[in-house]
Design an enzyme around this catalytic site. Structure first.
Site, mmCIF file in Angstrom:
data_model
loop_
_atom_site.group_PDB
_atom_site.id
_atom_site.type_symbol
_atom_site.label_atom_id
_atom_site.label_comp_id
_atom_site.label_asym_id
_atom_site.label_seq_id
_atom_site.Cartn_x
_atom_site.Cartn_y
_atom_site.Cartn_z
ATOM 1 N N SER A 14 5.585 -3.473 7.953
ATOM 2 C CA SER A 14 6.879 -2.791 7.978
ATOM 3 C C SER A 14 7.970 -3.833 8.216
ATOM 4 O O SER A 14 8.075 -4.786 7.450
ATOM 5 C CB SER A 14 6.888 -1.684 9.042
ATOM 6 N N THR A 15 8.753 -3.688 9.276
ATOM 7 C CA THR A 15 9.877 -4.591 9.527
ATOM 8 C C THR A 15 9.427 -6.051 9.567
ATOM 9 O O THR A 15 8.516 -6.411 10.309
ATOM 10 C CB THR A 15 10.544 -4.251 10.873
ATOM 11 N N HIS A 35 6.341 -0.603 4.155
ATOM 12 C CA HIS A 35 7.353 0.444 4.326
ATOM 13 C C HIS A 35 8.629 0.016 3.610
ATOM 14 O O HIS A 35 9.307 -0.916 4.038
ATOM 15 C CB HIS A 35 7.642 0.681 5.802
ATOM 16 N N MET A 87 7.624 -2.104 13.065
ATOM 17 C CA MET A 87 7.919 -1.157 14.131
ATOM 18 C C MET A 87 7.034 0.073 13.988
ATOM 19 O O MET A 87 6.773 0.528 12.880
ATOM 20 C CB MET A 87 9.395 -0.746 14.046
ATOM 21 N N ASP A 93 2.050 3.115 12.767
ATOM 22 C CA ASP A 93 1.330 3.323 11.514
ATOM 23 C C ASP A 93 0.324 2.192 11.318
ATOM 24 O O ASP A 93 0.654 1.022 11.481
ATOM 25 C CB ASP A 93 2.325 3.355 10.352
#
Length: 347
Positions: free
Chosen positions: A164-165, A191, A285, A288
């Site tokens: 993600s991030t 993401h 973050m 998941d």
């Protein structure tokens, strides 16, 4: 209270973004209409985060990010037009040190961004927790296929990578370091919204030895091929046979607030893939991927997590590690080597 500098060449957009942030409990310390003003404002106000437009006069957002990271390192959230050019520029900004991005609904001057106010505030708050020691410095440009194995590889290995991030740069590094002769089937869940995933897949395709495409419903992939989950859709492994994976996309409810979700892909891979399987969770973050890592470990698969020191945000790997199902915790630049170790025939 989180303090922000808002940067956009549109007075309308600066006002709307500032109002959204103020309503969400974020203090707007200053506004800037171009990259040069942004650099000066960050130096003067020392904010916790910067929201940065891409296309601006005098100094654009990419140049401003590079200058900020070199002089007064500060988490930067890019606000990008939902276009191909916007996507490409966003990835370049992430390379320069930006920690995350949010696609502007409706284009550069968006009247729709107010309806995405909660997402903007959440992104801003999460950006403040980014570790700039990992995102503010550039790794040397990776050369594709640079890691060699001392042993042969098992037949028909699959790896599922979730991030993600801060993930795009790390995913790119991992995939570019995997040699084609490992013959992996690679499933990537990053993401990212629709439109950006297609450009991300094209970028990975150019920078690795693998044939990388954005996932499409019903497609099949074999050795030496990789797919990136399409933004807005969960990506499932619907079938497996003869070393080939069949992909199914769905628009089921978001999981952990995201779609695509890492857990969906990892859990379905654990159910369907009967040959060697490796799960990898990278910077990001949230939680998941934790359930997916448990599922892969539950079918005797190998599991890897990026370590805290090299994560932009140590959320996803931390939650996975807490399950007790992660085999190896490693710096970003050692993840590819560990993937190969898990599929060595005589390892």
């Amino acid at each position: 209270m989180t303090r922000a500098v808002v940067v956009d060449d549109s007075h309308f957009m600066r006002t709307v973004i500032s109002d959204i942030l103020e309503d969400g409990g974020v203090e707007v310390a200053a506004q800037a209409r171009d990259g040069k003003q942004a650099v000066d404002a960050v130096a003067e106000h020392d904010p916790d985060v910067v929201t940065m437009d891409v296309e601006m006069p005098r100094m654009n957002g990419i140049e401003a990010v590079e200058e900020i990271m070199a002089t007064t390192p500060t988490p930067v959230l890019m606000l990008s037009a939902h276009t191909e050019d916007g996507a490409d520029a966003t990835f370049e900004a992430l390379e320069k040190g930006a920690v995350d991005f949010l696609a502007k609904p409706g284009g550069e001057v968006s009247t729709e961004i107010s309806s995405h106010g909660d997402a903007l505030v959440e992104k801003v708050e999460s950006a403040t927790r980014a570790d700039l020691s990992s995102v503010g410095t550039r790794d040397p440009e990776p050369e594709s296929g640079t890691i060699d194995a001392d042993h042969g590889y098992v037949e028909n290995p699959t790896v599922v990578i979730g991030a993600s991030t801060g993930g795009p740069r790390v995913v790119e590094r991992v995939l570019s370091d995997l040699p084609r002769d490992a013959d992996l089937r690679v499933l990537v869940v990053q993401h990212m919204p629709d439109g950006f995933t297609e450009r991300f897949a094209a970028r990975l395709d150019r920078r690795s030895e693998y044939d990388v495409v954005e996932a499409d419903d019903g497609m099949r992939i074999g050795g030496g091929e990789a797919v990136v989950a399409q933004g807005g859709y969960h990506m499932e492994v619907a079938g497996y046979g003869g070393g080939r994976i069949r992909i199914r996309l769905n628009e089921d409810e978001p999981m952990h607030g995201v779609r695509p979700a890492i857990d969906v892909t990892m859990e379905s891979a654990a159910k369907k893939v009967s040959d060697p399987l490796t799960g990898v969770v990278l910077t990001g973050m949230g939680k998941d991927g934790a359930v997916g890592i448990e599922a892969i470990k539950g079918v005797a698969g190998a599991t890897i997590a990026q370590n805290e020191e090299t994560c932009s945000v140590f959320g996803i790997p931390a939650r996975a590690i807490e399950t007790g199902c992660v085999d190896s915790v490693l710096p970003a630049d050692e993840v590819s080597k560990e993937i190969l170790r898990t599929i060595q025939a005589n390892g």
